[in-house]
Scaffold this motif. Structure first.
Motif, PDB file in Angstrom:
ATOM      1  N   PRO A  14     -29.046  13.807  38.354  1.00  0.00           N
ATOM      2  CA  PRO A  14     -28.606  12.444  38.575  1.00  0.00           C
ATOM      3  C   PRO A  14     -29.846  11.769  39.446  1.00  0.00           C
ATOM      4  CG  PRO A  14     -28.096  14.150  40.205  1.00  0.00           C
ATOM      5  CD  PRO A  14     -28.754  14.897  39.150  1.00  0.00           C
ATOM      6  N   SER A  58     -29.997  10.240  43.027  1.00  0.00           N
ATOM      7  CA  SER A  58     -29.828  11.164  44.314  1.00  0.00           C
ATOM      8  C   SER A  58     -31.197  11.236  44.912  1.00  0.00           C
ATOM      9  CB  SER A  58     -29.347  12.615  43.828  1.00  0.00           C
ATOM     10  OG  SER A  58     -28.122  12.543  43.251  1.00  0.00           O
ATOM     11  N   LEU A  59     -32.328  11.363  44.116  1.00  0.00           N
ATOM     12  CA  LEU A  59     -33.713  11.374  44.619  1.00  0.00           C
ATOM     13  C   LEU A  59     -34.393  10.072  44.773  1.00  0.00           C
ATOM     14  CD1 LEU A  59     -34.735  14.647  42.926  1.00  0.00           C
ATOM     15  CD2 LEU A  59     -33.774  14.434  45.205  1.00  0.00           C
ATOM     16  N   GLY A  86     -26.219   6.628  39.212  1.00  0.00           N
ATOM     17  CA  GLY A  86     -26.791   5.787  40.374  1.00  0.00           C
ATOM     18  C   GLY A  86     -27.581   4.546  39.937  1.00  0.00           C
TER      19      GLY A  86
END
Length: 217
Positions: free
Chosen positions: A140, A143-144, A166
């Motif tokens: 995903p 998330s980072l 995202g």
């Protein structure tokens, strides 16, 4: 056919992720998205649904027939060779997975379809690419964050990447400017509350908004 699909993905960039929507609702949804300019649709396999090997191919087949020449339809959340085969027979043009499975990639390529496995780390991304993937879905991605993807994009600039999970109207341009070939977007384009209420015009406007962002780039 594979080269044409790759080009189509690179030109249109926005993949609408349709999860758990079938029948007339799915047809109405894709009609609304196509009206807004979104021409790539991913129909996912629900791994929790015992009937997914029937329901997802049926949905892919219905969309492929209804929107032939207008929308390119692929299968998503594909985690087995059996699901690749079922999607292929239904008319899917590309196979998208949340993970990197070399057997899934190889079977996808054997059938002449576009392979888009999921990966996150540099090791996973290059493993997917080396196994024959046409694009690698960074998942995903949200998330980072954008800093992470910019860092991996430096040394891994030869792999075609799609951003998924995202991605929003606020950051889509950032991902495209960072070198991503496109993005998979779910809720903003396929919100079940809007579908249940018949608010397809809202989803058309969301599609149009994203397409305008792509065009502005």
């Amino acid at each position: 056919m594979c080269k044409e699909t790759i080009q189509f993905i690179e030109e249109n960039k926005i993949v609408a992720i349709c999860r758990g929507t079938y029948g007339n609702e799915l047809i109405n949804l894709v009609t609304a998205l196509e009206r807004g300019g979104v021409r790539l649709v991913e129909v996912t396999f629900d791994q929790n649904d015992e009937e997914c090997l029937t329901k997802t191919p049926e949905a892919i087949n219905a969309l492929s027939q209804a929107f032939e020449g207008k929308v390119s339809v692929g299968a998503g959340t594909v985690v087995t060779v059996e699901q690749v085969e079922a999607a292929y027979k239904a008319g899917a043009k590309y196979i998208i997975s949340p993970n990197t499975n070399a057997e899934v990639i190889k079977h996808t390529k054997k059938l002449g379809l576009v392979s888009i496995p999921g990966a996150l780390t540099p090791t996973e991304i290059l493993a997917a690419h080396d196994a024959g993937a046409d694009f690698v879905k960074v998942f995903p991605v949200g998330s980072l964050g954008l800093g992470y993807v910019k860092d991996i994009r430096g040394p891994i600039n030869h792999v075609k990447l799609l951003a998924t999970a995202g991605v929003t109207p606020d950051n889509l341009a950032d991902y495209l400017n960072a070198g991503f070939s496109g993005a998979g977007i779910s809720n903003y384009l396929t919100n079940k509350k809007h579908i249940a209420a018949g608010d397809y015009d809202v989803l058309t406007e969301h599609a149009r908004e994203l397409v305008q962002i792509v065009s502005a780039g």
